[in-house]
Scaffold this motif. Structure first.
Motif, mmCIF file in Angstrom:
data_model
loop_
_atom_site.group_PDB
_atom_site.id
_atom_site.type_symbol
_atom_site.label_atom_id
_atom_site.label_comp_id
_atom_site.label_asym_id
_atom_site.label_seq_id
_atom_site.Cartn_x
_atom_site.Cartn_y
_atom_site.Cartn_z
ATOM 1 N N GLU B 28 -2.479 4.598 -2.336
ATOM 2 C CA GLU B 28 -3.358 3.935 -1.364
ATOM 3 C C GLU B 28 -2.957 2.484 -1.104
ATOM 4 O OE1 GLU B 28 -7.368 4.124 -2.706
ATOM 5 O OE2 GLU B 28 -7.006 2.930 -4.506
ATOM 6 N N ARG B 29 -2.469 1.799 -2.149
ATOM 7 C CA ARG B 29 -2.068 0.402 -1.945
ATOM 8 C C ARG B 29 -0.865 0.293 -1.006
ATOM 9 N NH1 ARG B 29 -5.781 -3.385 -2.871
ATOM 10 N NH2 ARG B 29 -7.251 -2.384 -4.257
ATOM 11 N N TYR B 32 -2.033 1.172 2.508
ATOM 12 C CA TYR B 32 -2.846 0.095 3.073
ATOM 13 C C TYR B 32 -1.960 -1.074 3.495
ATOM 14 C CZ TYR B 32 -5.543 -4.202 3.024
ATOM 15 O OH TYR B 32 -6.060 -5.434 3.345
ATOM 16 N N ALA B 33 -1.004 -1.436 2.622
ATOM 17 C CA ALA B 33 -0.107 -2.555 2.945
ATOM 18 C C ALA B 33 0.694 -2.256 4.209
ATOM 19 C CB ALA B 33 0.828 -2.819 1.765
ATOM 20 N N ARG B 46 -7.764 -0.589 6.473
ATOM 21 C CA ARG B 46 -8.499 0.247 5.508
ATOM 22 C C ARG B 46 -8.876 1.584 6.136
ATOM 23 N NH1 ARG B 46 -13.160 -0.662 3.939
ATOM 24 N NH2 ARG B 46 -13.047 0.154 1.848
ATOM 25 N N CYS B 49 -5.872 3.714 6.388
ATOM 26 C CA CYS B 49 -5.525 4.198 5.050
ATOM 27 C C CYS B 49 -6.409 5.391 4.672
ATOM 28 C CB CYS B 49 -5.701 3.058 4.046
ATOM 29 S SG CYS B 49 -5.267 3.475 2.368
ATOM 30 N N GLN B 50 -7.681 5.239 4.901
ATOM 31 C CA GLN B 50 -8.612 6.324 4.568
ATOM 32 C C GLN B 50 -8.308 7.572 5.394
ATOM 33 O OE1 GLN B 50 -12.679 5.238 5.209
ATOM 34 N NE2 GLN B 50 -13.485 6.943 4.039
ATOM 35 N N PHE B 53 -5.223 9.605 4.218
ATOM 36 C CA PHE B 53 -5.412 10.526 3.096
ATOM 37 C C PHE B 53 -6.292 11.713 3.486
ATOM 38 C CE2 PHE B 53 -4.107 6.716 0.771
ATOM 39 C CZ PHE B 53 -3.086 7.274 0.021
ATOM 40 N N LEU B 54 -7.226 11.452 4.381
ATOM 41 C CA LEU B 54 -8.068 12.561 4.833
ATOM 42 C C LEU B 54 -7.232 13.600 5.580
ATOM 43 C CD1 LEU B 54 -11.075 13.034 4.503
ATOM 44 C CD2 LEU B 54 -11.419 12.142 6.793
#
Lengths: 252, 211
Positions: B28-29, B32-33, B46, B49-50, B53-54
């Motif tokens: 995730e980091r 996100y980066a 964010r 990023c979410q 993954f979803l």
């Protein structure tokens, strides 16, 4: 594939050298060129410095911590059962049975009292209805009060056994407190139900008495009407007799 | 025992959500980066990023393992960033810090660096961030994938769907634009150099700093 001989101004080759993604032969060729070409060497140093400055770019911290939660877990969420889906206590079932039985008996008695008064005026449909009620009453009458008392006693003994069992199962003081609280709630509910049952019974008795008084008054009125009719007929016959006697006396 | 990405992916496909959560924790980091550097907004990064993954979780049964799981994630994230940029229809807005909270900075870093060094690092980061907004999306993405995620030319070419030579050209052109912009901000850089640590200053080219 890049040529082993580096050509001045080949930016692609320079980038490959910068990121160290070239073959050893290419690396040697570029390195040899950089020794003699100041422009290419200066450019490479500048690009390297830019890369180092890029390393200073740090994104702000963010609260992440995402997690996947399967939707099926929703089905595992325990929700308190609705009150109408909760099982009815045995004493409440017994009380309901007693109330229904008593109501049926009273209705049957009321109908039995009312039938002689207006039975002749009823139509066929009403008669069939009465027959059904009479048969239901007969079936219900087959269950005696002693049976109900026995049923109630049995249910109470089962409940007390269940309480004793649950008391034996108590493992912790917290559970004991919960059980005690539930027991108090059940007792309160039972008392409330008893009061309500007594109230309902009193209302039924009162209604029954009122209906009986009404019926008796109606019967008395009917009998009075019959008496009045009979008196009128007697008087008429008496008048007739008097008339006949007067006529016979005139003839003599 | 630490499981590899492939093992965690296999378990996730088998229905083990916790294995996928382990993958999330692992990636995730970086995702996100990547999102932040491409689109330049913290909150939207964010969200991207979410969403990455979803989408990955939903598409996991279709993941055949032909590419690395991380490359697959990066591809999803980049597609989402591209969608976001199209929706915005404008260059990404960089959140420039209005003021620097010294106490906040001191809390973020360990005691190795002084506050002056931290301020210098933060200011230099802001300058670089601003410079990156000048680049076209393709160049910016290529540089981000190369500089911050260590991808090879070939991986970037696969990710961007272009020839290897195009990737090199994009990198060269992007780095050149950045270099010129940073040279133009030489005053700021020299000021930063004055307060930054010797390590940071030492990484700068003397020619750049002193102009």
């Amino acid at each position: 594939m890049m040529n082993e001989a580096f050509t001045c101004g080949d930016h692609g080759a320079l980038v490959s050298y910068l990121y160290d993604e070239c073959t050893p032969g290419e690396r040697r060729a570029i390195a040899a060129h950089l020794v003699v070409c100041g422009a290419c060497g200066e450019e490479l140093i500048a690009l390297g410095a830019t890369r180092e400055q890029l390393a200073m770019w740090i994104p702000p911290d963010a609260q992440l911590g995402f997690r996947i939660t399967p939707e099926t877990s929703k089905a595992n969420v325990l929700r308190p059962a609705r009150w109408w889906r909760q099982p009815m206590p045995a004493w409440a079932q017994a009380a309901a049975a007693v109330v229904i039985f008593a109501t049926g008996m009273m209705m049957g008695a009321v109908r039995g009292v009312m039938q002689p008064a207006d039975g002749g005026l009823r139509g066929p449909a009403v008669v069939r209805s009465n027959t059904t009620v009479a048969s239901n009453t007969a079936n219900t009458a087959a269950i005696t009060r002693a049976d109900l008392v026995a049923l109630e006693q049995r249910l109470r003994s089962e409940m007390s056994q269940t309480r004793a069992t649950s008391q034996n199962v108590v493992a912790s003081p917290a559970d004991a407190r919960i059980f005690e609280r539930v027991r108090v709630m059940i007792d309160d509910s039972e008392q409330r139900q008893r009061r309500e049952l007594a109230l309902r019974s009193a209302e039924l008795v009162r209604d029954f008495d009122a209906q009986r008084n009404v019926d008796l008054a109606r019967i008395e009125r009917t009998l009075g009407q019959m008496d009045g009719t009979t008196g009128a007929e007697v008087a008429q016959q008496r008048q007739m007799l008097n008339y006949l006697m007067r006529v016979s006396q005139r003839g003599q | 025992m630490t499981l590899t990405d492939d093992e965690l992916v296999a378990r996730s496909i088998g229905g083990d959500a916790e294995s996928f959560n382990e993958l999330i924790m692992r990636w995730e980091r970086p995702i996100y980066a990547l999102a932040y550097r491409v689109i330049g907004r913290e909150e939207d990064a964010r969200d991207v990023c979410q969403e990455t993954f979803l989408r990955a979780f939903r598409a996991l049964p279709g993941f055949k393992g032909e590419a690395k799981f991380s490359s697959w994630l990066y591809r999803i994230a980049l597609n989402l960033c591209r969608d976001w940029i199209r929706r915005q229809r404008r260059a990404p807005v960089v959140q420039m810090p209005e003021g620097v909270e010294l106490s906040e900075l001191a809390a973020e870093r360990g005691p190795v660096e002084s506050i002056e060094e931290l301020v210098g690092r933060r200011q230099l980061s802001a300058v670089v961030e601003e410079a990156m907004t000048l680049l076209p999306e393709e160049q910016r993405t290529a540089i981000i994938l190369k500089e911050y995620h260590g991808m090879t030319f070939q991986e970037i070419a696969d990710m961007q769907g272009c020839p290897l030579s195009t990737v090199k050209t994009r990198l060269y052109q992007g780095l050149t634009v950045l270099r010129r912009h940073l040279e133009k901000n030489g005053v700021a850089l020299s000021r930063i150099e004055g307060v930054a640590s010797s390590k940071v200053a030492g990484q700068m080219t003397p020619r750049l700093v002193k102009r």
